[in-house]
Every structure is written in structure tokens, then in C-alpha cells.
Design a protein around this motif. Structure first.
Motif, PDB file in Angstrom:
ATOM      1  N   ARG A   1       9.890  71.655  87.425  1.00  0.00           N
ATOM      2  CA  ARG A   1      10.721  70.754  88.228  1.00  0.00           C
ATOM      3  C   ARG A   1      10.599  71.114  89.690  1.00  0.00           C
ATOM      4  O   ARG A   1      10.181  72.230  90.033  1.00  0.00           O
ATOM      5  CB  ARG A   1      12.177  70.777  87.772  1.00  0.00           C
ATOM      6  N   SER A   2      10.934  70.137  90.543  1.00  0.00           N
ATOM      7  CA  SER A   2      10.887  70.416  91.981  1.00  0.00           C
ATOM      8  C   SER A   2      11.991  69.631  92.661  1.00  0.00           C
ATOM      9  O   SER A   2      12.678  68.842  92.028  1.00  0.00           O
ATOM     10  CB  SER A   2       9.520  70.021  92.552  1.00  0.00           C
ATOM     11  N   GLY A   3      12.158  69.858  93.958  1.00  0.00           N
ATOM     12  CA  GLY A   3      13.250  69.229  94.686  1.00  0.00           C
ATOM     13  C   GLY A   3      14.312  70.256  94.986  1.00  0.00           C
ATOM     14  O   GLY A   3      14.007  71.456  95.094  1.00  0.00           O
ATOM     15  N   SER A   4      15.551  69.807  95.094  1.00  0.00           N
ATOM     16  CA  SER A   4      16.611  70.747  95.439  1.00  0.00           C
ATOM     17  C   SER A   4      17.867  70.476  94.612  1.00  0.00           C
ATOM     18  O   SER A   4      18.237  69.331  94.377  1.00  0.00           O
ATOM     19  CB  SER A   4      16.913  70.623  96.939  1.00  0.00           C
ATOM     20  N   ILE A   5      18.466  71.552  94.128  1.00  0.00           N
ATOM     21  CA  ILE A   5      19.752  71.471  93.436  1.00  0.00           C
ATOM     22  C   ILE A   5      20.645  72.516  94.089  1.00  0.00           C
ATOM     23  O   ILE A   5      20.450  73.712  93.865  1.00  0.00           O
ATOM     24  CB  ILE A   5      19.609  71.810  91.939  1.00  0.00           C
ATOM     25  N   LYS A   6      21.570  72.070  94.941  1.00  0.00           N
ATOM     26  CA  LYS A   6      22.448  73.037  95.603  1.00  0.00           C
ATOM     27  C   LYS A   6      23.791  73.048  94.898  1.00  0.00           C
ATOM     28  O   LYS A   6      24.465  72.037  94.809  1.00  0.00           O
ATOM     29  CB  LYS A   6      22.622  72.649  97.074  1.00  0.00           C
ATOM     30  N   ILE A   7      24.152  74.222  94.380  1.00  0.00           N
ATOM     31  CA  ILE A   7      25.439  74.358  93.710  1.00  0.00           C
ATOM     32  C   ILE A   7      26.293  75.291  94.538  1.00  0.00           C
ATOM     33  O   ILE A   7      25.975  76.470  94.662  1.00  0.00           O
ATOM     34  CB  ILE A   7      25.262  74.912  92.286  1.00  0.00           C
ATOM     35  N   ASP A   8      27.333  74.741  95.144  1.00  0.00           N
ATOM     36  CA  ASP A   8      28.213  75.550  95.992  1.00  0.00           C
ATOM     37  C   ASP A   8      27.397  76.332  97.027  1.00  0.00           C
ATOM     38  O   ASP A   8      27.633  77.520  97.266  1.00  0.00           O
ATOM     39  CB  ASP A   8      29.011  76.526  95.102  1.00  0.00           C
ATOM     40  N   GLY A   9      26.411  75.657  97.589  1.00  0.00           N
ATOM     41  CA  GLY A   9      25.609  76.283  98.634  1.00  0.00           C
ATOM     42  C   GLY A   9      24.421  77.091  98.160  1.00  0.00           C
ATOM     43  O   GLY A   9      23.603  77.520  98.964  1.00  0.00           O
ATOM     44  N   VAL A  10      24.309  77.322  96.849  1.00  0.00           N
ATOM     45  CA  VAL A  10      23.205  78.140  96.340  1.00  0.00           C
ATOM     46  C   VAL A  10      22.088  77.238  95.813  1.00  0.00           C
ATOM     47  O   VAL A  10      22.351  76.318  95.029  1.00  0.00           O
ATOM     48  CB  VAL A  10      23.692  79.068  95.197  1.00  0.00           C
ATOM     49  N   GLU A  11      20.869  77.474  96.254  1.00  0.00           N
ATOM     50  CA  GLU A  11      19.731  76.694  95.767  1.00  0.00           C
ATOM     51  C   GLU A  11      19.370  77.162  94.357  1.00  0.00           C
ATOM     52  O   GLU A  11      19.066  78.338  94.147  1.00  0.00           O
ATOM     53  CB  GLU A  11      18.537  76.890  96.714  1.00  0.00           C
TER      54      GLU A  11
ATOM     55  N   PRO B   1      17.854  78.859  71.211  1.00  0.00           N
ATOM     56  CA  PRO B   1      17.861  79.784  72.341  1.00  0.00           C
ATOM     57  C   PRO B   1      18.105  79.099  73.691  1.00  0.00           C
ATOM     58  O   PRO B   1      18.766  79.664  74.559  1.00  0.00           O
ATOM     59  CB  PRO B   1      16.469  80.422  72.293  1.00  0.00           C
ATOM     60  N   LYS B   2      17.608  77.879  73.861  1.00  0.00           N
ATOM     61  CA  LYS B   2      17.772  77.219  75.151  1.00  0.00           C
ATOM     62  C   LYS B   2      19.236  76.951  75.451  1.00  0.00           C
ATOM     63  O   LYS B   2      19.693  77.140  76.581  1.00  0.00           O
ATOM     64  CB  LYS B   2      17.003  75.898  75.172  1.00  0.00           C
ATOM     65  N   LEU B   3      19.962  76.520  74.418  1.00  0.00           N
ATOM     66  CA  LEU B   3      21.377  76.221  74.646  1.00  0.00           C
ATOM     67  C   LEU B   3      22.150  77.507  74.934  1.00  0.00           C
ATOM     68  O   LEU B   3      23.016  77.543  75.812  1.00  0.00           O
ATOM     69  CB  LEU B   3      21.965  75.484  73.439  1.00  0.00           C
ATOM     70  N   VAL B   4      21.823  78.566  74.212  1.00  0.00           N
ATOM     71  CA  VAL B   4      22.500  79.846  74.459  1.00  0.00           C
ATOM     72  C   VAL B   4      22.255  80.283  75.902  1.00  0.00           C
ATOM     73  O   VAL B   4      23.166  80.746  76.600  1.00  0.00           O
ATOM     74  CB  VAL B   4      22.014  80.923  73.463  1.00  0.00           C
ATOM     75  N   GLN B   5      21.040  80.078  76.365  1.00  0.00           N
ATOM     76  CA  GLN B   5      20.743  80.444  77.750  1.00  0.00           C
ATOM     77  C   GLN B   5      21.486  79.532  78.724  1.00  0.00           C
ATOM     78  O   GLN B   5      21.951  79.973  79.777  1.00  0.00           O
ATOM     79  CB  GLN B   5      19.237  80.403  78.011  1.00  0.00           C
ATOM     80  N   ALA B   6      21.641  78.253  78.341  1.00  0.00           N
ATOM     81  CA  ALA B   6      22.360  77.310  79.205  1.00  0.00           C
ATOM     82  C   ALA B   6      23.842  77.662  79.302  1.00  0.00           C
ATOM     83  O   ALA B   6      24.551  77.174  80.173  1.00  0.00           O
ATOM     84  CB  ALA B   6      22.192  75.885  78.704  1.00  0.00           C
TER      85      ALA B   6
ATOM     86  N   ASN C   1      14.910  77.094  91.584  1.00  0.00           N
ATOM     87  CA  ASN C   1      13.964  78.104  91.113  1.00  0.00           C
ATOM     88  C   ASN C   1      14.601  79.219  90.289  1.00  0.00           C
ATOM     89  O   ASN C   1      13.946  80.207  89.971  1.00  0.00           O
ATOM     90  CB  ASN C   1      13.213  78.719  92.300  1.00  0.00           C
ATOM     91  N   LEU C   2      15.889  79.059  89.959  1.00  0.00           N
ATOM     92  CA  LEU C   2      16.556  80.106  89.185  1.00  0.00           C
ATOM     93  C   LEU C   2      16.305  79.898  87.692  1.00  0.00           C
ATOM     94  O   LEU C   2      16.108  78.781  87.231  1.00  0.00           O
ATOM     95  CB  LEU C   2      18.066  80.065  89.435  1.00  0.00           C
ATOM     96  N   PRO C   3      16.322  80.998  86.904  1.00  0.00           N
ATOM     97  CA  PRO C   3      16.263  80.827  85.451  1.00  0.00           C
ATOM     98  C   PRO C   3      17.581  80.232  84.927  1.00  0.00           C
ATOM     99  O   PRO C   3      18.627  80.361  85.574  1.00  0.00           O
ATOM    100  CB  PRO C   3      16.062  82.248  84.925  1.00  0.00           C
ATOM    101  N   THR C   4      17.486  79.609  83.769  1.00  0.00           N
ATOM    102  CA  THR C   4      18.616  78.860  83.209  1.00  0.00           C
ATOM    103  C   THR C   4      19.933  79.636  83.199  1.00  0.00           C
ATOM    104  O   THR C   4      20.971  79.114  83.609  1.00  0.00           O
ATOM    105  CB  THR C   4      18.257  78.422  81.772  1.00  0.00           C
ATOM    106  N   HIS C   5      19.898  80.893  82.740  1.00  0.00           N
ATOM    107  CA  HIS C   5      21.182  81.604  82.605  1.00  0.00           C
ATOM    108  C   HIS C   5      21.823  81.878  83.955  1.00  0.00           C
ATOM    109  O   HIS C   5      23.048  81.922  84.066  1.00  0.00           O
ATOM    110  CB  HIS C   5      21.025  82.878  81.783  1.00  0.00           C
ATOM    111  N   LYS C   6      20.996  82.038  84.994  1.00  0.00           N
ATOM    112  CA  LYS C   6      21.586  82.271  86.319  1.00  0.00           C
ATOM    113  C   LYS C   6      22.192  80.986  86.880  1.00  0.00           C
ATOM    114  O   LYS C   6      23.205  81.026  87.588  1.00  0.00           O
ATOM    115  CB  LYS C   6      20.530  82.818  87.279  1.00  0.00           C
ATOM    116  N   ILE C   7      21.561  79.852  86.571  1.00  0.00           N
ATOM    117  CA  ILE C   7      22.129  78.579  87.011  1.00  0.00           C
ATOM    118  C   ILE C   7      23.492  78.388  86.350  1.00  0.00           C
ATOM    119  O   ILE C   7      24.474  78.042  87.011  1.00  0.00           O
ATOM    120  CB  ILE C   7      21.193  77.405  86.654  1.00  0.00           C
ATOM    121  N   ALA C   8      23.539  78.645  85.046  1.00  0.00           N
ATOM    122  CA  ALA C   8      24.797  78.489  84.318  1.00  0.00           C
ATOM    123  C   ALA C   8      25.887  79.355  84.947  1.00  0.00           C
ATOM    124  O   ALA C   8      27.038  78.938  85.083  1.00  0.00           O
ATOM    125  CB  ALA C   8      24.600  78.853  82.851  1.00  0.00           C
TER     126      ALA C   8
END
Ligand code: ADP
Ligand code: MG
Lengths: 295, 234
Positions: free
Chosen positions: B58-68, A184-189, B71-78
Motif C-alpha cells: 500500500r502507499s499514500g498516507s494514513i495519519k492517526i493522531d499525528g502519527v504516520e 493470525p492476521k486478525l490477532v495482529q490487527a 509503513n508500520l506493521p499491523t500490530h503497531k497500527i492497532a
């Protein structure tokens, strides 16, 4: 009268169709359990209770709102699926990090609570659900009379099971589900909203139980304990078939229903234990179940 | 800072109680290729996972194309345009080769078409209906790469893609990486194989104990070779 092994063919066929109808319910229930277990790693003990809720929803729709069987067939499973969404989002969700046992305990407790609520409100004597007119009567097959409603249950549940199998094994949505079951983690990634997928999977699985409940309502009395009666057998079916396989749970469910029916004719004393005897034998020979993969 | 497509600063990450990353800083401009080097256990894989939110806290900052993104869930980061090729490849065994390829949804514009991908990796076309885990190690690696090229991801996170592969396949992958870079993709590579990575990268970050220990620009590689030897033990 024609006989096979000294048993009247009418009686044999009658028990076999009853067995097949039971097997259809086993298949639909174990299918939902397998889908839920695959994605959530939760043994959903509330499955039988939600099957009962499906039957009660259709009974309430008919008796309180005058909504007929055909609409209940759609509305009651949706109602059960919504109950599923609430259970998953408010309770199950918090347990995924923990041992399997917690999910099992939670859903077991839920089953008791749900059953208790219905027993409190409706007593335990059971309510009859009136068969729709089109299903009155039977088909004369020459060697036996096949009640129309039983024929409908068999056809409908086989269609539902095969459609579910197709959805999971042959479509893009099913590919997400299979992949999510593995990792599931990879699918979410990859950008897929896995938490939502998990919620919908649970809703779908219990929705299938709700549908089985609607279909069961005219066959058995609509009763608060109808779920706890069937779920034990269904768990045995799942153990025999193995948790791994969708097709496996369908085939095992149908086969065990038939075997139970047959036992009722040949040796009635064993009819309620035969499934558990088979379970014990399978566990001795193939602990992962007939269709399960060894880890 | 200006022009950075991705900038990571003071990134800290934990697996349960163990504190693994202690403040990682790096940045990458559009179209650049950087490497994360280091000995085993330095925290390179964890850095990629932490960017995607696959570690614990995790903590700190990850800016992707200006977006922090911290604190986003994995699928939104992707969906911000990341494509991830994990160290263990992550080919799904219950999916066919082609289902694996088609699985990841689009996360950006301009992904490659299936035909283009099959032209790039002809083996995968031959094996399209094979079960995922029936593929050879090299084919699995190509598939793991190929499936993120379809998605239109603009930042690729590649974890040890050459590990355990035959030299011919490593060569093929080198050619693919060059092509992708020429297309303007931005790439972060974790590599053990320094000879593979050196000619491809614009900049190298050397990690040690969950931090960046040194930064080496491409043009300084020769001058800093001794230092790299020291860090990497190569
Ligand atoms: N899932 C995990 N749980 C706990 N510790 C981990 C986990 N994965 C990696 N680690 C630890 O984190 C550190 C960094 O590992 P990793 O990022 O995989 O290093 P690298 O990729 O540079 O070899 C190591 O000490 C490793 O033991
Ligand atoms: Mg690593």
C-alpha cells in the motif's frame, strides 16, 4: 515364574516400560511438531535433528564444562530454542507466503546439515552419557524392577506434556496461540505482535525437542543419527493422532510406544513396523487422524 | 486538516498484482462518525484493511493522531488506538465466548469493563462459556463489537455490522452505536443498510472503483438523495 499368555511377566513388563519411555519421547516430540504446525503451517523436519542437538548439548555441557544433568535440563533446551529463533528469523520466516512444501524442504535440508555437522565432528559411533548417581538402581515393585531413570523420564515427560497442554488450552497466552493458529492476521490487527509470537512458538516447540533430547541422553547413546531414527516414527505418530489436537498427540505418542513395546514381546519381527501398519490402517479409516478434525 | 484525528490521503492498495484502491481520501475528527458507502466491490472493506496493513502493498498516507501509519506493521497500527470489527466477524472457534471477549489487549485508556460490556450485551453474559462458533449470528456480531470496546480503542472500524441480522438486533446495535458516539468514540462504518447508517452518521463517503466518488454531509442528505440513489442503487 509368573506368566501371561506364556510370556514371563518380568519380560513383558520390561518391554512395556521401555515402550512407555519411547512413547514419552514420541509424545514430547509430536507435541512440539503439532504446536509448530498449528502456528507456522510448517512441517518441521528438523525436529529430530534438534532433539539430537539437545542430547549433544547436554553431553557437551557435562564433558567440556562439567555442568551436570540438572542444569543441562534447563540450559540445553534453551540452547536449542535459541537455535530455533535463529532458524525462524533468518530462514523459515521468508517461506510463510509459499506452499507448505517449501517449509518442509527447508527443514529437511537443515536436518541433513545439522546431522552432518555433528557426524563430522563426533563420528557416528555414539557417546555414552553417564547417568547421574541418584538414578542408579531400580524400584522393586514386587512383580518387576523399575529402573529409577525410566520412572523419572515417564513422570517428567508426562508433567511437561500436561503443563504444555494446560498452557495452551487454559491460559491467556494459550488463547493468543489458539487464536493465532486460526486467524493470525486478525490477532495482529488487535495489536499483538504476531511475528514475535511465531518466533517464540517455534523456539518453544524445538525447545521441547531439546528437552526430550537431554532426557534421552542417558537412555540411548548420544549419536548424530538418533534424531533421524526417531523422527520417522514421530511423523507416523502425528499422522495417526492427527495434526489438530494437543492432547491427541500426547495420548497417541504414549499409546504407540506401549504398542511397540508389546509387539516386541509378542511378535518381535513386527516391532519396528507396527507403528506404520497402524498408520496405514488409520489413514484408510480416518484420513484426518484419530484426533484430527476433518476439513 | 486541523483537528482531524484520522486523515487518509491518496491511499492506494494492492492484493498481490491487483490494484484495488486508487487513491482514497477522507478524514474524521475526534468524536465523529462517518460511513463508507458503495456497491459491493467498491473497495470499502479493502479501505479498512489497508488502514490496518492487512492488504498487500500500500502507499499514500494514513495519519492517526499525528502519527504516520502507512509503513508500520499491523500490530503497531492497532496500538495507535484502532479497534477492528471485520466483515466476517472473526470469532475464534477454538476460544470460548469470554476468551474471545478478553483476547484483544488494551490499545488505549478508558476501555469499558467486562461488567459494563455484559450490561450492554446481556446475551453474551449468558453465553460466556459457550464455544465461539456455537453462538448465533447475532451473538457473534455483538461479541465482535464487544471485544473491541474493552480495549480502549478510540477509533472503531466497523465493517457491515448489521449484515444478515434480525431487525431487533439491528435496533440494539443502533442503540449501542449511539451510546459509543455519546462517549466520544470516533467511528468509521461500512454499511449496506443506509436506513441504519443515515441517522447515525455525520458524513458519508461514497466509494466507487477504489476511490471516493462523493462526500455528503449530514445536513445535505435530503438534497442529495437522488445522487445517492444513483450511486448505491437503493
Ligand atoms: N483477498 C482479495 N484478493 C484479491 N482481490 C480482492 C480480495 N478481496 C477483495 N478483492 C477485490 O477488491 C475489490 C474491492 O473489494 P471490497 O473491498 O471487499 O469491496 P466492498 O467491501 O466495498 O464490497 C473487489 O473487486 C474484490 O473482488
Ligand atoms: Mg465489504
Amino acid at each position: 515364574m509368573t506368566e501371561i499368555f506364556g510370556i514371563p511377566i518380568q519380560a513383558l513388563m520390561g518391554q512395556l516400560t521401555i515402550g512407555l519411555v519411547n512413547g514419552c519421547f514420541y509424545a514430547m516430540l509430536s507435541l512440539g511438531l503439532a504446536v509448530i504446525f498449528g502456528m507456522l503451517n510448517v512441517v518441521n523436519f528438523a525436529h529430530g535433528a534438534l532433539y539430537m542437538v539437545g542430547a549433544f548439548f547436554s553431553w557437551m555441557l557435562l564433558n567440556y564444562a562439567g555442568v551436570n544433568y540438572w542444569f543441562a535440563l534447563i540450559l540445553a533446551p534453551i540452547g536449542v530454542a535459541i537455535v530455533g529463533v535463529i532458524i525462524e528469523k533468518t530462514m523459515l520466516r521468508w517461506l510463510y507466503q509459499l506452499d507448505h512444501l517449501y517449509g518442509l524442504l527447508l527443514t529437511f535440508g537443515l536436518a541433513l546439515i545439522i546431522e552432518g555437522i555433528f557426524r563430522h565432528n563426533y563420528g557416528s559411533s555414539g557417546q555414552p552419557y553417564e547417568l547421574p548417581d541418584v538414578f542408579r538402581g531400580a524400584f522393586d515393585l514386587g512383580f518387576m524392577f523399575l529402573p529409577k531413570y525410566r520412572a523419572w523420564v515417564v513422570v517428567m515427560s508426562i508433567v511437561v506434556c500436561l503443563a504444555t497442554w494446560y498452557l495452551i488450552e487454559k491460559t491467556k497466552l494459550g488463547a493468543y496461540l489458539r487464536a493465532g493458529t486460526e486467524n493470525p492476521k486478525l490477532v495482529q490487527a488487535f495489536g499483538i505482535n504476531v511475528p514475535l509470537m511465531v518466533t517464540l512458538t517455534y523456539a518453544f516447540g524445538v525447545g521441547l525437542a531439546g528437552l526430550a533430547g537431554v532426557m534421552a541422553a542417558p537412555v540411548y547413546l548420544v549419536n548424530p543419527t538418533m534424531g533421524s531414527g526417531i523422527i520417522i516414527v514421530v511423523f507416523a505418530v502425528v499422522v495417526i493422532g492427527g495434526m489438530g489436537s494437543i492432547l491427541g498427540s500426547i495420548v497417541t505418542g504414549l499409546a504407540l510406544g506401549l504398542i511397540e513395546g508389546l509387539t516386541k514381546v509378542v511378535y518381535p519381527e513386527a516391532s519396528s513396523t507396527v507403528v506404520f501398519i497402524i498408520m496405514a490402517i488409520v489413514l484408510l479409516i480416518r484420513p484426518a487422524g484419530l484426533f484430527g478434525r476433518e476439513k | 486538516m486541523s483537528g482531524a484525528l484520522l486523515s487518509v490521503s491518496n491511499l492506494q492498495a494492492w492484493y498481490g498484482e491487483s490494484h484495488i484502491l486508487h487513491g482514497v481520501d477522507f478524514e474524521i475528527k475526534r468524536g465523529e462518525l462517518i460511513t463508507l458507502l458503495g456497491r459491493n466491490g467498491a473497495g470499502r472493506t479493502t479501505t479498512l484493511k489497508a488502514m490496518l496493513g492487512l492488504t498487500g502493498k500500500r502507499s499514500g498516507s494514513i495519519k492517526i493522531d499525528g502519527v504516520e501509519a502507512v509503513n508500520l506493521p499491523t500490530h503497531k497500527i492497532a496500538r495507535l488506538g484502532l479497534g477492528y470489527c471485520p466483515e466476517e466477524r472473526g470469532i475464534f472457534s477454538s476460544l470460548s465466548c469470554e476468551e474471545n471477549l478478553l483476547l484483544p489487549p488494551a490499545v488505549g485508556e478508558g476501555g469499558m469493563s467486562v461488567d459494563e460490556i455484559y450490561a450492554m450485551f446481556p446475551n453474551l453474559k449468558e453465553r460466556r462459556s459457550s464455544q465461539g462458533t456455537r453462538l448465533s449470528g447475532g451473538e457473534q456480531q455483538m461479541l465482535a463489537m464487544a471485544r473491541i470496546l474493552r480495549t480502549g480503542a478510540k477509533i472503531l472500524l466497523l465493517d457491515e455490522i448489521t449484515e444478515g441480522l434480525a431487525p431487533v438486533i439491528v435496533q440494539t446495535l443502533g442503540r449501542v452505536i449511539r451510546e459509543l458516539k455519546a462517549k466520544g468514540l470516533t467511528i468509521i462504518m461500512v454499511e449496506q443498510n443506509f436506513r441504519f447508517a443515515a441517522p447515525l452518521a455525520d458524513r458519508h463517503y461514497v466509494m466507487e472503483h477504489g476511490k471516493i466518488a462523493a462526500v455528503v454531509e449530514k445536513q445535505d442528505l435530503a438534497a442529495k438523495a437522488d445522487m445517492l440513489h444513483e450511486y448505491l442503487g437503493v
